[in-house]
Scaffold this motif. Structure first.
Motif, PDB file in Angstrom:
ATOM      1  N   ALA A  41      42.716   9.871  28.047  1.00  0.00           N
ATOM      2  CA  ALA A  41      42.863  10.024  26.598  1.00  0.00           C
ATOM      3  C   ALA A  41      44.166   9.408  26.106  1.00  0.00           C
ATOM      4  O   ALA A  41      44.191   8.695  25.092  1.00  0.00           O
ATOM      5  CB  ALA A  41      42.793  11.503  26.232  1.00  0.00           C
ATOM      6  N   HIS A  42      45.256   9.678  26.813  1.00  0.00           N
ATOM      7  CA  HIS A  42      46.546   9.108  26.403  1.00  0.00           C
ATOM      8  C   HIS A  42      46.550   7.589  26.549  1.00  0.00           C
ATOM      9  O   HIS A  42      47.149   6.879  25.727  1.00  0.00           O
ATOM     10  CB  HIS A  42      47.672   9.725  27.227  1.00  0.00           C
ATOM     11  N   ARG A  43      45.880   7.100  27.558  1.00  0.00           N
ATOM     12  CA  ARG A  43      45.815   5.650  27.747  1.00  0.00           C
ATOM     13  C   ARG A  43      45.133   4.979  26.552  1.00  0.00           C
ATOM     14  O   ARG A  43      45.588   3.932  26.072  1.00  0.00           O
ATOM     15  CB  ARG A  43      45.056   5.350  29.037  1.00  0.00           C
ATOM     16  N   ILE A  44      44.066   5.590  26.058  1.00  0.00           N
ATOM     17  CA  ILE A  44      43.359   5.042  24.897  1.00  0.00           C
ATOM     18  C   ILE A  44      44.236   5.107  23.651  1.00  0.00           C
ATOM     19  O   ILE A  44      44.386   4.121  22.921  1.00  0.00           O
ATOM     20  CB  ILE A  44      42.044   5.812  24.662  1.00  0.00           C
ATOM     21  N   VAL A  45      44.831   6.274  23.408  1.00  0.00           N
ATOM     22  CA  VAL A  45      45.620   6.475  22.183  1.00  0.00           C
ATOM     23  C   VAL A  45      46.822   5.551  22.129  1.00  0.00           C
ATOM     24  O   VAL A  45      47.050   4.844  21.132  1.00  0.00           O
ATOM     25  CB  VAL A  45      46.068   7.950  22.077  1.00  0.00           C
ATOM     26  N   TRP A  46      47.609   5.524  23.197  1.00  0.00           N
ATOM     27  CA  TRP A  46      48.857   4.756  23.168  1.00  0.00           C
ATOM     28  C   TRP A  46      48.602   3.258  23.276  1.00  0.00           C
ATOM     29  O   TRP A  46      49.387   2.460  22.743  1.00  0.00           O
ATOM     30  CB  TRP A  46      49.804   5.238  24.259  1.00  0.00           C
ATOM     31  N   THR A  47      47.509   2.872  23.933  1.00  0.00           N
ATOM     32  CA  THR A  47      47.141   1.453  23.943  1.00  0.00           C
ATOM     33  C   THR A  47      46.788   0.992  22.530  1.00  0.00           C
ATOM     34  O   THR A  47      47.219  -0.083  22.082  1.00  0.00           O
ATOM     35  CB  THR A  47      45.943   1.207  24.881  1.00  0.00           C
ATOM     36  N   LEU A  48      46.015   1.807  21.817  1.00  0.00           N
ATOM     37  CA  LEU A  48      45.638   1.461  20.445  1.00  0.00           C
ATOM     38  C   LEU A  48      46.862   1.374  19.548  1.00  0.00           C
ATOM     39  O   LEU A  48      46.997   0.427  18.755  1.00  0.00           O
ATOM     40  CB  LEU A  48      44.655   2.500  19.904  1.00  0.00           C
ATOM     41  N   LEU A  49      47.762   2.328  19.667  1.00  0.00           N
ATOM     42  CA  LEU A  49      48.960   2.312  18.822  1.00  0.00           C
ATOM     43  C   LEU A  49      49.828   1.092  19.107  1.00  0.00           C
ATOM     44  O   LEU A  49      50.339   0.445  18.184  1.00  0.00           O
ATOM     45  CB  LEU A  49      49.763   3.596  19.040  1.00  0.00           C
ATOM     46  N   LEU A  50      50.001   0.760  20.381  1.00  0.00           N
ATOM     47  CA  LEU A  50      50.815  -0.403  20.734  1.00  0.00           C
ATOM     48  C   LEU A  50      50.165  -1.696  20.242  1.00  0.00           C
ATOM     49  O   LEU A  50      50.837  -2.544  19.627  1.00  0.00           O
ATOM     50  CB  LEU A  50      51.002  -0.460  22.249  1.00  0.00           C
ATOM     51  N   CYS A  51      48.863  -1.844  20.488  1.00  0.00           N
ATOM     52  CA  CYS A  51      48.173  -3.058  20.047  1.00  0.00           C
ATOM     53  C   CYS A  51      48.162  -3.161  18.524  1.00  0.00           C
ATOM     54  O   CYS A  51      48.340  -4.253  17.964  1.00  0.00           O
ATOM     55  CB  CYS A  51      46.736  -3.063  20.574  1.00  0.00           C
ATOM     56  N   GLY A  52      47.956  -2.021  17.864  1.00  0.00           N
ATOM     57  CA  GLY A  52      47.974  -2.032  16.404  1.00  0.00           C
ATOM     58  C   GLY A  52      49.327  -2.453  15.863  1.00  0.00           C
ATOM     59  O   GLY A  52      49.413  -3.222  14.892  1.00  0.00           O
ATOM     60  N   LEU A  53      50.399  -1.985  16.481  1.00  0.00           N
ATOM     61  CA  LEU A  53      51.741  -2.366  16.056  1.00  0.00           C
ATOM     62  C   LEU A  53      51.978  -3.857  16.251  1.00  0.00           C
ATOM     63  O   LEU A  53      52.531  -4.536  15.363  1.00  0.00           O
ATOM     64  CB  LEU A  53      52.779  -1.558  16.848  1.00  0.00           C
ATOM     65  N   LEU A  54      51.544  -4.372  17.397  1.00  0.00           N
ATOM     66  CA  LEU A  54      51.701  -5.809  17.653  1.00  0.00           C
ATOM     67  C   LEU A  54      50.929  -6.648  16.639  1.00  0.00           C
ATOM     68  O   LEU A  54      51.424  -7.671  16.143  1.00  0.00           O
ATOM     69  CB  LEU A  54      51.227  -6.138  19.073  1.00  0.00           C
ATOM     70  N   LEU A  55      49.721  -6.205  16.298  1.00  0.00           N
ATOM     71  CA  LEU A  55      48.918  -6.950  15.328  1.00  0.00           C
ATOM     72  C   LEU A  55      49.543  -6.903  13.936  1.00  0.00           C
ATOM     73  O   LEU A  55      49.488  -7.884  13.185  1.00  0.00           O
ATOM     74  CB  LEU A  55      47.497  -6.393  15.287  1.00  0.00           C
ATOM     75  N   LEU A  56      50.140  -5.766  13.588  1.00  0.00           N
ATOM     76  CA  LEU A  56      50.823  -5.668  12.296  1.00  0.00           C
ATOM     77  C   LEU A  56      52.020  -6.603  12.256  1.00  0.00           C
ATOM     78  O   LEU A  56      52.271  -7.269  11.240  1.00  0.00           O
ATOM     79  CB  LEU A  56      51.258  -4.228  12.033  1.00  0.00           C
ATOM     80  N   LEU A  57      52.771  -6.660  13.351  1.00  0.00           N
ATOM     81  CA  LEU A  57      53.929  -7.556  13.407  1.00  0.00           C
ATOM     82  C   LEU A  57      53.492  -9.013  13.313  1.00  0.00           C
ATOM     83  O   LEU A  57      54.190  -9.846  12.727  1.00  0.00           O
ATOM     84  CB  LEU A  57      54.717  -7.313  14.698  1.00  0.00           C
ATOM     85  N   LEU A  58      52.333  -9.316  13.903  1.00  0.00           N
ATOM     86  CA  LEU A  58      51.801 -10.682  13.863  1.00  0.00           C
ATOM     87  C   LEU A  58      51.021 -10.964  12.583  1.00  0.00           C
ATOM     88  O   LEU A  58      50.566 -12.089  12.365  1.00  0.00           O
ATOM     89  CB  LEU A  58      50.889 -10.921  15.072  1.00  0.00           C
ATOM     90  N   ARG A  59      50.855  -9.916  11.759  1.00  0.00           N
ATOM     91  CA  ARG A  59      50.064 -10.025  10.522  1.00  0.00           C
ATOM     92  C   ARG A  59      48.663 -10.546  10.812  1.00  0.00           C
ATOM     93  O   ARG A  59      48.142 -11.422  10.131  1.00  0.00           O
ATOM     94  CB  ARG A  59      50.773 -10.928   9.511  1.00  0.00           C
ATOM     95  N   ASP A  60      48.073  -9.943  11.817  1.00  0.00           N
ATOM     96  CA  ASP A  60      46.752 -10.364  12.272  1.00  0.00           C
ATOM     97  C   ASP A  60      45.794  -9.180  12.205  1.00  0.00           C
ATOM     98  O   ASP A  60      45.484  -8.544  13.225  1.00  0.00           O
ATOM     99  CB  ASP A  60      46.847 -10.916  13.703  1.00  0.00           C
TER     100      ASP A  60
END
Length: 309
Positions: A41-60
Protein backbone atom coordinates in the motif's frame (compact mmCIF):
# COMPACT_ATOMS: atom_id res chain seq x y z
CA UNK A 1 27.87 12.66 -27.61
CA UNK A 2 29.11 9.81 -29.80
CA UNK A 3 27.05 6.65 -30.28
CA UNK A 4 29.68 4.62 -28.38
CA UNK A 5 29.55 7.01 -25.41
CA UNK A 6 25.74 6.94 -25.50
CA UNK A 7 25.72 3.14 -25.37
CA UNK A 8 28.27 3.11 -22.56
CA UNK A 9 26.13 5.54 -20.59
CA UNK A 10 23.04 3.42 -21.24
CA UNK A 11 24.83 0.27 -20.09
CA UNK A 12 25.71 1.99 -16.81
CA UNK A 13 22.10 3.09 -16.33
CA UNK A 14 20.87 -0.44 -17.00
CA UNK A 15 23.42 -1.97 -14.66
CA UNK A 16 22.39 0.42 -11.87
CA UNK A 17 18.69 -0.32 -12.42
CA UNK A 18 19.13 -4.08 -12.21
CA UNK A 19 21.57 -3.70 -9.31
CA UNK A 20 18.95 -1.76 -7.33
CA UNK A 21 16.27 -4.34 -8.12
CA UNK A 22 18.70 -7.06 -7.05
CA UNK A 23 19.07 -5.38 -3.65
CA UNK A 24 15.30 -5.34 -3.01
CA UNK A 25 15.32 -8.38 -0.66
CA UNK A 26 17.63 -6.56 1.75
CA UNK A 27 15.63 -3.34 1.39
CA UNK A 28 12.31 -5.04 2.16
CA UNK A 29 13.83 -6.69 5.22
CA UNK A 30 14.67 -3.21 6.48
CA UNK A 31 10.96 -2.35 6.31
CA UNK A 32 10.05 -4.84 9.02
CA UNK A 33 7.91 -5.04 11.15
CA UNK A 34 5.68 -3.78 8.31
CA UNK A 35 3.96 -6.69 6.58
CA UNK A 36 3.57 -7.28 2.84
CA UNK A 37 0.12 -5.65 2.63
CA UNK A 38 1.29 -2.47 4.33
CA UNK A 39 4.45 -2.29 2.22
CA UNK A 40 2.43 -2.76 -0.96
CA UNK A 41 0.00 0.00 0.00
CA UNK A 42 2.76 2.45 0.89
CA UNK A 43 4.63 1.59 -2.29
CA UNK A 44 1.58 2.54 -4.36
CA UNK A 45 0.84 5.75 -2.43
CA UNK A 46 4.36 7.15 -2.29
CA UNK A 47 5.16 6.14 -5.87
CA UNK A 48 2.09 8.05 -7.05
CA UNK A 49 2.97 11.11 -4.99
CA UNK A 50 6.56 11.16 -6.23
CA UNK A 51 5.59 10.65 -9.87
CA UNK A 52 2.84 13.25 -9.58
CA UNK A 53 5.30 15.77 -8.17
CA UNK A 54 7.77 15.10 -10.97
CA UNK A 55 5.05 15.54 -13.59
CA UNK A 56 3.96 18.82 -12.01
CA UNK A 57 7.55 20.08 -12.05
CA UNK A 58 7.80 19.05 -15.71
CA UNK A 59 4.37 20.58 -16.41
CA UNK A 60 3.34 17.34 -18.01
CA UNK A 61 -0.26 16.65 -16.94
CA UNK A 62 -2.33 17.08 -20.12
CA UNK A 63 -1.92 13.40 -20.99
CA UNK A 64 -4.24 12.53 -18.07
CA UNK A 65 -7.15 14.21 -19.82
CA UNK A 66 -6.39 12.37 -23.05
CA UNK A 67 -6.17 9.08 -21.17
CA UNK A 68 -9.54 9.56 -19.46
CA UNK A 69 -11.18 10.29 -22.82
CA UNK A 70 -9.97 6.93 -24.18
CA UNK A 71 -11.74 4.23 -22.11
CA UNK A 72 -10.06 1.33 -23.87
CA UNK A 73 -6.56 2.66 -23.19
CA UNK A 74 -7.56 3.59 -19.63
CA UNK A 75 -8.78 0.02 -19.13
CA UNK A 76 -5.41 -1.26 -20.36
CA UNK A 77 -3.58 0.98 -17.90
CA UNK A 78 -5.88 -0.20 -15.11
CA UNK A 79 -5.19 -3.84 -15.96
CA UNK A 80 -1.45 -3.13 -16.09
CA UNK A 81 -1.71 -1.50 -12.66
CA UNK A 82 -3.51 -4.54 -11.26
CA UNK A 83 -0.87 -6.90 -12.69
CA UNK A 84 2.12 -4.95 -11.39
CA UNK A 85 0.48 -4.56 -7.96
CA UNK A 86 -0.07 -8.33 -7.89
CA UNK A 87 3.56 -8.87 -8.80
CA UNK A 88 4.73 -6.42 -6.10
CA UNK A 89 2.52 -8.05 -3.47
CA UNK A 90 3.64 -11.61 -4.22
CA UNK A 91 7.28 -10.58 -4.31
CA UNK A 92 7.08 -8.70 -1.01
CA UNK A 93 5.35 -11.64 0.66
CA UNK A 94 8.00 -14.02 -0.73
CA UNK A 95 10.87 -11.92 0.62
CA UNK A 96 9.37 -11.42 4.07
CA UNK A 97 8.38 -15.09 4.43
CA UNK A 98 11.78 -16.52 3.53
CA UNK A 99 11.20 -17.43 -0.12
CA UNK A 100 13.76 -15.16 -1.79
CA UNK A 101 15.28 -18.02 -3.81
CA UNK A 102 11.84 -18.95 -5.16
CA UNK A 103 11.28 -15.31 -6.10
CA UNK A 104 14.65 -15.28 -7.89
CA UNK A 105 13.62 -18.40 -9.81
CA UNK A 106 10.47 -16.57 -10.91
CA UNK A 107 12.49 -13.80 -12.52
CA UNK A 108 14.83 -16.33 -14.12
CA UNK A 109 11.75 -17.98 -15.66
CA UNK A 110 10.22 -14.65 -16.74
CA UNK A 111 11.97 -14.36 -20.16
CA UNK A 112 10.95 -17.92 -21.05
CA UNK A 113 7.33 -17.28 -20.03
CA UNK A 114 7.34 -14.04 -22.04
CA UNK A 115 8.46 -15.94 -25.15
CA UNK A 116 5.81 -18.62 -24.56
CA UNK A 117 3.04 -16.01 -24.17
CA UNK A 118 4.16 -14.44 -27.43
CA UNK A 119 3.44 -17.75 -29.16
CA UNK A 120 0.16 -18.53 -27.41
CA UNK A 121 -1.42 -15.05 -27.38
CA UNK A 122 0.24 -13.17 -30.24
CA UNK A 123 0.78 -16.14 -32.55
CA UNK A 124 4.49 -15.38 -32.91
CA UNK A 125 6.71 -17.92 -34.64
CA UNK A 126 9.76 -19.01 -32.69
CA UNK A 127 13.18 -19.71 -34.08
CA UNK A 128 14.83 -23.06 -33.38
CA UNK A 129 16.92 -21.85 -30.45
CA UNK A 130 13.90 -20.14 -28.90
CA UNK A 131 11.94 -23.39 -29.06
CA UNK A 132 14.90 -25.18 -27.50
CA UNK A 133 15.00 -22.68 -24.63
CA UNK A 134 11.24 -22.97 -24.00
CA UNK A 135 11.38 -26.77 -23.98
CA UNK A 136 14.32 -26.81 -21.54
CA UNK A 137 12.52 -24.27 -19.33
CA UNK A 138 9.37 -26.41 -19.34
CA UNK A 139 11.36 -29.51 -18.38
CA UNK A 140 12.96 -27.49 -15.57
CA UNK A 141 9.54 -26.39 -14.28
CA UNK A 142 8.28 -29.98 -14.30
CA UNK A 143 11.43 -31.17 -12.53
CA UNK A 144 11.10 -28.46 -9.86
CA UNK A 145 7.44 -29.38 -9.36
CA UNK A 146 8.48 -32.94 -8.45
CA UNK A 147 11.37 -31.63 -6.31
CA UNK A 148 9.14 -29.23 -4.35
CA UNK A 149 6.35 -31.79 -4.14
CA UNK A 150 4.06 -29.18 -5.72
CA UNK A 151 4.34 -26.61 -8.48
CA UNK A 152 6.64 -23.71 -7.50
CA UNK A 153 3.65 -21.38 -7.19
CA UNK A 154 5.59 -18.32 -6.03
CA UNK A 155 8.03 -18.55 -8.93
CA UNK A 156 5.31 -19.20 -11.49
CA UNK A 157 3.05 -16.44 -10.16
CA UNK A 158 5.88 -13.89 -10.35
CA UNK A 159 6.96 -15.04 -13.81
CA UNK A 160 3.44 -15.04 -15.29
CA UNK A 161 2.29 -11.79 -13.65
CA UNK A 162 5.33 -9.85 -14.87
CA UNK A 163 5.37 -11.51 -18.30
CA UNK A 164 1.69 -10.68 -18.76
CA UNK A 165 2.35 -7.13 -17.59
CA UNK A 166 5.17 -6.83 -20.14
CA UNK A 167 2.94 -8.25 -22.87
CA UNK A 168 0.19 -5.77 -22.04
CA UNK A 169 2.66 -2.87 -22.04
CA UNK A 170 3.80 -4.01 -25.46
CA UNK A 171 0.21 -3.96 -26.74
CA UNK A 172 -0.41 -0.51 -25.25
CA UNK A 173 2.52 0.80 -27.26
CA UNK A 174 4.61 3.87 -26.46
CA UNK A 175 1.80 6.41 -26.16
CA UNK A 176 2.85 7.07 -22.56
CA UNK A 177 6.34 7.75 -21.23
CA UNK A 178 7.58 5.45 -18.45
CA UNK A 179 6.89 8.19 -15.87
CA UNK A 180 3.37 8.78 -17.21
CA UNK A 181 2.69 5.05 -17.35
CA UNK A 182 3.83 4.45 -13.77
CA UNK A 183 1.73 7.42 -12.62
CA UNK A 184 -1.37 6.14 -14.41
CA UNK A 185 -0.95 2.60 -13.10
CA UNK A 186 -0.41 3.85 -9.54
CA UNK A 187 -3.41 6.17 -9.80
CA UNK A 188 -5.88 3.48 -10.84
CA UNK A 189 -4.82 1.13 -8.01
CA UNK A 190 -4.71 3.91 -5.40
CA UNK A 191 -8.18 2.97 -4.04
CA UNK A 192 -6.85 -0.51 -3.24
CA UNK A 193 -3.95 1.01 -1.31
CA UNK A 194 -6.29 3.34 0.60
CA UNK A 195 -8.57 0.44 1.57
CA UNK A 196 -5.58 -1.59 2.78
CA UNK A 197 -4.25 1.28 4.90
CA UNK A 198 -7.69 1.99 6.41
CA UNK A 199 -8.15 -1.71 7.19
CA UNK A 200 -4.71 -1.95 8.81
CA UNK A 201 -5.36 1.18 10.85
CA UNK A 202 -8.72 -0.15 12.03
CA UNK A 203 -7.30 -3.55 13.01
CA UNK A 204 -4.18 -2.13 14.64
CA UNK A 205 -1.91 -3.67 12.02
CA UNK A 206 -0.24 -0.49 10.79
CA UNK A 207 3.37 0.31 11.71
CA UNK A 208 3.54 3.72 10.01
CA UNK A 209 4.36 6.41 12.56
CA UNK A 210 4.50 3.96 15.46
CA UNK A 211 7.99 2.50 15.18
CA UNK A 212 10.23 5.53 15.09
CA UNK A 213 11.14 8.17 12.55
CA UNK A 214 13.55 5.89 10.67
CA UNK A 215 10.90 3.24 10.01
CA UNK A 216 8.45 5.90 8.86
CA UNK A 217 11.08 7.39 6.54
CA UNK A 218 11.84 3.95 5.09
CA UNK A 219 8.18 3.37 4.27
CA UNK A 220 8.02 6.79 2.60
CA UNK A 221 11.15 5.89 0.63
CA UNK A 222 9.29 3.05 -1.13
CA UNK A 223 8.21 5.63 -3.71
CA UNK A 224 11.81 6.48 -4.54
CA UNK A 225 12.82 2.80 -4.46
CA UNK A 226 10.11 2.03 -7.01
CA UNK A 227 10.54 5.00 -9.35
CA UNK A 228 14.34 5.38 -9.54
CA UNK A 229 15.16 1.93 -11.02
CA UNK A 230 12.33 2.31 -13.53
CA UNK A 231 13.61 5.71 -14.65
CA UNK A 232 17.16 4.31 -14.94
CA UNK A 233 15.81 1.37 -16.92
CA UNK A 234 13.92 3.68 -19.29
CA UNK A 235 17.08 5.73 -19.82
CA UNK A 236 19.04 2.55 -20.56
CA UNK A 237 16.43 1.11 -22.93
CA UNK A 238 16.62 4.23 -25.12
CA UNK A 239 20.42 4.07 -25.40
CA UNK A 240 21.48 0.43 -25.75
CA UNK A 241 20.45 -2.50 -27.98
CA UNK A 242 17.75 -4.90 -26.81
CA UNK A 243 20.36 -7.66 -26.57
CA UNK A 244 22.24 -5.68 -23.91
CA UNK A 245 19.07 -5.14 -21.90
CA UNK A 246 18.22 -8.82 -22.28
CA UNK A 247 21.58 -9.90 -20.88
CA UNK A 248 21.58 -7.31 -18.07
CA UNK A 249 18.16 -8.45 -16.82
CA UNK A 250 19.63 -11.70 -15.50
CA UNK A 251 21.67 -9.66 -13.00
CA UNK A 252 18.63 -9.03 -10.78
CA UNK A 253 17.57 -12.65 -10.06
CA UNK A 254 21.22 -13.68 -9.77
CA UNK A 255 21.79 -11.08 -7.04
CA UNK A 256 18.52 -12.04 -5.36
CA UNK A 257 19.56 -15.68 -5.34
CA UNK A 258 22.94 -14.83 -3.81
CA UNK A 259 21.23 -12.61 -1.23
CA UNK A 260 18.80 -15.33 -0.23
CA UNK A 261 21.48 -18.01 0.15
CA UNK A 262 24.49 -16.06 1.45
CA UNK A 263 22.94 -13.21 3.45
CA UNK A 264 19.46 -14.34 4.49
CA UNK A 265 20.37 -17.95 5.25
CA UNK A 266 17.92 -19.71 2.94
CA UNK A 267 18.80 -23.33 2.21
CA UNK A 268 18.59 -24.66 -1.34
CA UNK A 269 18.84 -28.48 -1.54
CA UNK A 270 21.29 -29.95 -4.03
CA UNK A 271 18.44 -31.44 -6.07
CA UNK A 272 16.92 -27.97 -6.48
CA UNK A 273 20.17 -26.58 -7.85
CA UNK A 274 19.72 -29.07 -10.71
CA UNK A 275 16.44 -27.37 -11.59
CA UNK A 276 18.05 -23.93 -11.39
CA UNK A 277 20.87 -25.16 -13.63
CA UNK A 278 18.37 -26.29 -16.27
CA UNK A 279 16.72 -22.86 -16.21
CA UNK A 280 20.13 -21.22 -16.64
CA UNK A 281 20.90 -23.44 -19.62
CA UNK A 282 17.61 -22.35 -21.18
CA UNK A 283 18.51 -18.70 -20.57
CA UNK A 284 21.94 -19.15 -22.15
CA UNK A 285 20.30 -20.65 -25.24
CA UNK A 286 17.80 -17.77 -25.36
CA UNK A 287 20.58 -15.21 -24.95
CA UNK A 288 22.65 -16.76 -27.76
CA UNK A 289 19.63 -16.61 -30.06
CA UNK A 290 18.98 -12.99 -29.11
CA UNK A 291 22.57 -11.91 -29.78
CA UNK A 292 22.63 -13.78 -33.10
CA UNK A 293 19.36 -12.17 -34.19
CA UNK A 294 20.60 -8.67 -33.32
CA UNK A 295 23.81 -9.24 -35.29
CA UNK A 296 21.85 -10.58 -38.24
CA UNK A 297 19.55 -7.53 -38.19
CA UNK A 298 22.53 -5.18 -38.10
CA UNK A 299 24.14 -6.98 -41.02
CA UNK A 300 20.95 -6.73 -43.08
CA UNK A 301 20.59 -3.00 -42.33
CA UNK A 302 24.23 -2.43 -43.22
CA UNK A 303 23.82 -4.27 -46.52
CA UNK A 304 20.73 -2.21 -47.36
CA UNK A 305 22.53 1.06 -46.65
CA UNK A 306 25.76 0.10 -48.41
CA UNK A 307 25.06 -2.78 -50.82
CA UNK A 308 28.02 -4.58 -52.30
CA UNK A 309 28.82 -3.65 -55.93
Amino acid sequence: MTEAARRQQGTVYGFLAYLLWGAFPLYFHLLRPAGPWEILAHRIVWTLLLCGLLLLLLRDVRWLGRLVRRPRRLGGVALAGALIATNWGIYTWAVLSGHVTEAALGYFLNPLVTVALGVVILGERLRRLQWTAVVIGTVAAVYLTFDYGAPPWVSLALAFSFATYSLLKNRLGVSLTPLQSLTGESLVILPVAVVILLWLDRTGGTTFGGHGALHTALLVSTGVATAVPLILFAAAASRVPLSTIGLLQFLTPFLQLLTGVLLLGEVVPATRWVGFAMVWVALVVLSVDMVRQVRRSRRIRRDLVDPAP
